[in-house]
Write an enzyme that holds these catalytic residues in place. Structure first.
Site, PDB file in Angstrom:
ATOM      1  N   GLU A 259     -10.524   0.448  13.172  1.00  0.00           N
ATOM      2  CA  GLU A 259     -11.221  -0.622  12.861  1.00  0.00           C
ATOM      3  C   GLU A 259     -10.867  -2.030  13.505  1.00  0.00           C
ATOM      4  OE1 GLU A 259      -9.510  -1.667   8.800  1.00  0.00           O
ATOM      5  OE2 GLU A 259     -10.573   0.206   7.819  1.00  0.00           O
TER       6      GLU A 259
ATOM      7  N   HIS B  82       3.940   4.718  13.139  1.00  0.00           N
ATOM      8  CA  HIS B  82       3.255   3.282  12.760  1.00  0.00           C
ATOM      9  C   HIS B  82       4.186   2.289  12.488  1.00  0.00           C
ATOM     10  CE1 HIS B  82      -0.017   6.170  10.942  1.00  0.00           C
ATOM     11  NE2 HIS B  82       0.203   6.711  11.929  1.00  0.00           N
TER      12      HIS B  82
ATOM     13  N   GLN C 102       6.464   7.095  18.364  1.00  0.00           N
ATOM     14  CA  GLN C 102       5.706   5.939  18.596  1.00  0.00           C
ATOM     15  C   GLN C 102       6.735   4.804  18.657  1.00  0.00           C
ATOM     16  OE1 GLN C 102       2.972   5.600  15.562  1.00  0.00           O
ATOM     17  NE2 GLN C 102       1.844   7.410  16.140  1.00  0.00           N
TER      18      GLN C 102
HETATM   19 CA   LIG Z   1      -9.290  -1.559   6.446  1.00  0.00          CA
END
Ligand SMILES: [Ca+2]
Length: 383
Positions: free
Chosen positions: A253, A160, A94
């Site tokens: 989220e 990440h 990534q």
């Molecule tokens: Ca969280």
């Protein structure tokens, strides 16, 4: 006679250019709840484009390509050669060249900010870095590029990195940083993994950051407990910072980022490991002392770039948020009552492309990047 001949030439010319335009940019139409979508490729042939930033001329933009190139793209579809002066990036997994943002004072200082994966860690590991350089007058280079933030230690073998760059109304620069797929680090305040940081544009630390002056704590930290935040944007109606992040398997989220707060990862999550087993550190989806997600998807769309829509161009979209989805290959449209998400629509599924970034253009259209080997920039509006 001459007039007739001239007219014939003009008509033939118009025909040729109209045909060429159709060939270069076939507009697709797609159904949507707010009306017929018009989806027009502005540029194709981008290699894994990651982010874009409009220049103040309103007609051109800078686009990053993950392997390490920064290019200028015009609204009428011209693509420049890679700009010089861009740092060497660690392009693996990534990692690579990630976000691009302009200085709030760009008209005066011409500063362009980049986030990217930087190598050089122990065992060939990488971390996220942020730097800035001045865009040359001929638009061909970034001058005097300087690094202003480094994720240390560098812990990523390819996963990440985050990361998004957002300036707030007061000119502070927020950077969202992934936890390098090293879960517990998101709770370690002596590291910059899994954090949102707040810095001055030159990289120095504001004196009123929440952890300034504490021993063994990085003073850049604004919030912690983030996993892999690949989307962020400033709410144009109240100036708050909104962030989105990938959950593991499940639990993507949206968070509204507040000073000094713990957003939970890996102690609190709605997701499980890709193996199907629980996250070892997790104690539940709600854990005392941590902020629960503002909005959560139990099944992960793979969230990336995020844009608030506040333009006049398409009234039906006003007050909405758009988010690119990589895994589900859609553009998510969210409707709100106040801050609360009350409705979701999935757009652009017909393209069958990973949607990496979305921005509202100065013309009120959405500009969308597809994260593909042969990636594209699309202009999206309503008929
Ligand atoms: Ca969280």
């Amino acid at each position: 006679m001459l007039r007739k001949k001239l007219l014939a030439i003009v008509c033939a010319g118009a025909l040729i250019s109209a045909t060429a335009a159709v060939l270069a940019a076939p507009t697709q139409t797609m159904k949507s709840e707010a009306g017929t979508l018009e989806v027009t490729p502005v540029v194709t042939g981008l290699e894994h484009p990651w982010a874009l930033a409009f220049l103040p001329d309103g007609k051109s933009m800078l686009v990053t390509e993950r392997p390490g190139n920064l290019r200028l793209v015009t609204a009428d579809g011209k693509l420049s050669a890679p700009l010089n002066g861009v740092p060497t990036v660690w392009a693996k997994g990534q990692g690579g060249l990630l976000d691009v943002a302009l200085s709030p004072d760009f008209k005066q200082d011409r500063m362009v900010y980049l986030s990217y994966a930087e190598g050089g860690g122990e065992g060939n590991k990488a971390g996220t870095a942020v730097g800035r350089g001045r865009l040359s007058e001929d638009m061909a280079a970034l001058k005097d590029f300087q690094v202003i933030l480094r994720q240390e230690p560098k812990l990523s073998v390819g996963n990440h990195f985050g990361s998004r760059l957002v300036f707030d109304r007061d000119g502070y620069l927020f950077v969202t940083l992934g936890e390098n797929n090293d879960r517990p680090t998101a709770q370690d305040l002596d590291k910059l993994q899994g954090k949102v940081v707040r810095i001055h544009p030159d990289g120095t630390v504001p004196k009123d950051n929440p952890f300034v002056g504490q021993a063994n704590v990085r003073p850049e930290i604004w919030s912690y407990g983030q996993r892999n935040p690949q989307g962020a944007a400033l709410n144009p109606w109240n100036g708050t910072l909104w962030e989105n992040e990938h959950g593991p398997r499940g639990g993507d989220e949206i968070n509204i980022i507040e000073r000094g707060k713990n957003y939970g990862w890996p102690l609190a999550t709605h997701g499980i490991n890709y193996s199907g087993l629980p996250i070892p550190e997790a104690r539940g989806d709600t854990v005392e002392g941590t902020v629960s997600p503002h909005h959560v998807w139990e099944k992960s769309p793979g969230l990336s770039g995020m844009a608030f829509y506040d333009a006049d161009q398409f009234k039906a979209w006003q007050g909405n948020v758009f988010i690119g989805a990589l895994v589900s290959q859609e553009l998510i449209r969210l409707e709100f009552q106040g801050d609360k998400v009350v409705h979701e629509e999935r757009l652009l599924g017909e393209l069958k492309k990973r949607i990496r970034d979305v921005r509202q253009g100065p013309d009120g259209y959405l500009y969308v990047l597809t994260d593909e080997e042969d990636g594209a920039l699309y202009k999206v509006g309503l008929k």
